[in-house]
Design a protein around this motif. Structure first.
Motif: not given
Length: 247
Positions: A4-8, A38-46
């Protein structure tokens, strides 16, 4: 759907080496979102470096930035933020000067490195992450050793040549757990995709942990699945074969 969640992760994962989302990857992300994933961006970026990509994909779901130091309830609504003790930032800055190593730091007020660093920033800003970059393995190892002796730090990387430091206990995995709580889903229902050590905890904690074909070897070894590279639509293949096929 099982997942249900895709963390990218973004760099080396969602984005090609040209810093773009390919048309094929975007097509499959939109297809997943339309199906209720649910598509969630998961990044080290600001935040400012990440949100344009969320807007490009028309995402209204939560977003994780700065390796988990910030969690956004939606791409434009902050949910929580974890800050560094300024004394730790001072110590890490002094290590960078001592080792004559390129550094960068993320604060609520912006991103900084030796080209725009001024002494007054330390006390004025609210800090979330510090990083070092050097292709000298020996120097990087020495910095890592010093950091490990300090304590109170979460140390990862986003490439084999850098070190990324967040407050202890903060990672993409903790960020994803918080997102799951917001959405009312379980970690077993998460697909987490990445390529570097700052993705490792999330990949290990997710229901399906995916390493990109270009991922660091340690990440590939710990992942449930290794997909194609960021330049070969690895995310699109995972959505097609695991989210829709529910292997």
């Amino acid at each position: 759907m099982k997942y249900k969640l895709l963390a990218l992760d973004m760099d080396g994962t969602l984005l090609t080496d040209e810093q773009q989302i390919s048309a094929e990857t975007e097509k499959w992300i939109r297809k997943a979102a339309a199906a209720g994933v649910h598509v969630c961006l998961s990044t080290g970026r600001g935040y400012n470096e990440a949100v344009p990509y969320g807007d490009q994909l028309d995402l209204g779901t939560p977003m994780i930035t700065v390796n988990g130091s910030e969690i956004w309830k939606s791409p434009h609504e902050l949910y929580q933020r974890k800050l560094f003790d300024k004394a730790l930032i001072s110590t890490m800055y002094n290590i960078a000067r001592e080792k004559k190593t390129w550094f960068w730091a993320y604060a609520v007020e912006g991103s900084y490195n030796e080209t725009n660093w001024t002494p007054d920033l330390l006390d004025r800003n609210h800090w979330m992450k510090f990083g070092y970059f050097t292709e000298d393995d020996e120097v990087r190892g020495e910095i890592l050793s010093q950091l490990q002796q300090i304590g109170g730090l979460e140390i990862t990387n986003s490439s084999p040549h850098n070190l990324e430091i967040n407050p202890a206990g903060i990672s993409k995995a903790t960020g994803i757990r918080t997102v799951c709580e917001l959405l009312g889903i379980e970690m077993s229902e998460v697909v987490a995709v990445g390529d570097s050590l700052n993705d490792l905890a999330a990949i290990e904690a997710a229901g399906l942990g995916v390493a990109m074909g270009n991922a660091q070897d340690t990440v590939k070894e710990k992942a449930d699945v290794v997909t194609s590279s960021n330049n070969e639509d690895g995310i699109a293949l995972i959505i097609r074969d695991y989210i829709f096929q529910e292997v």
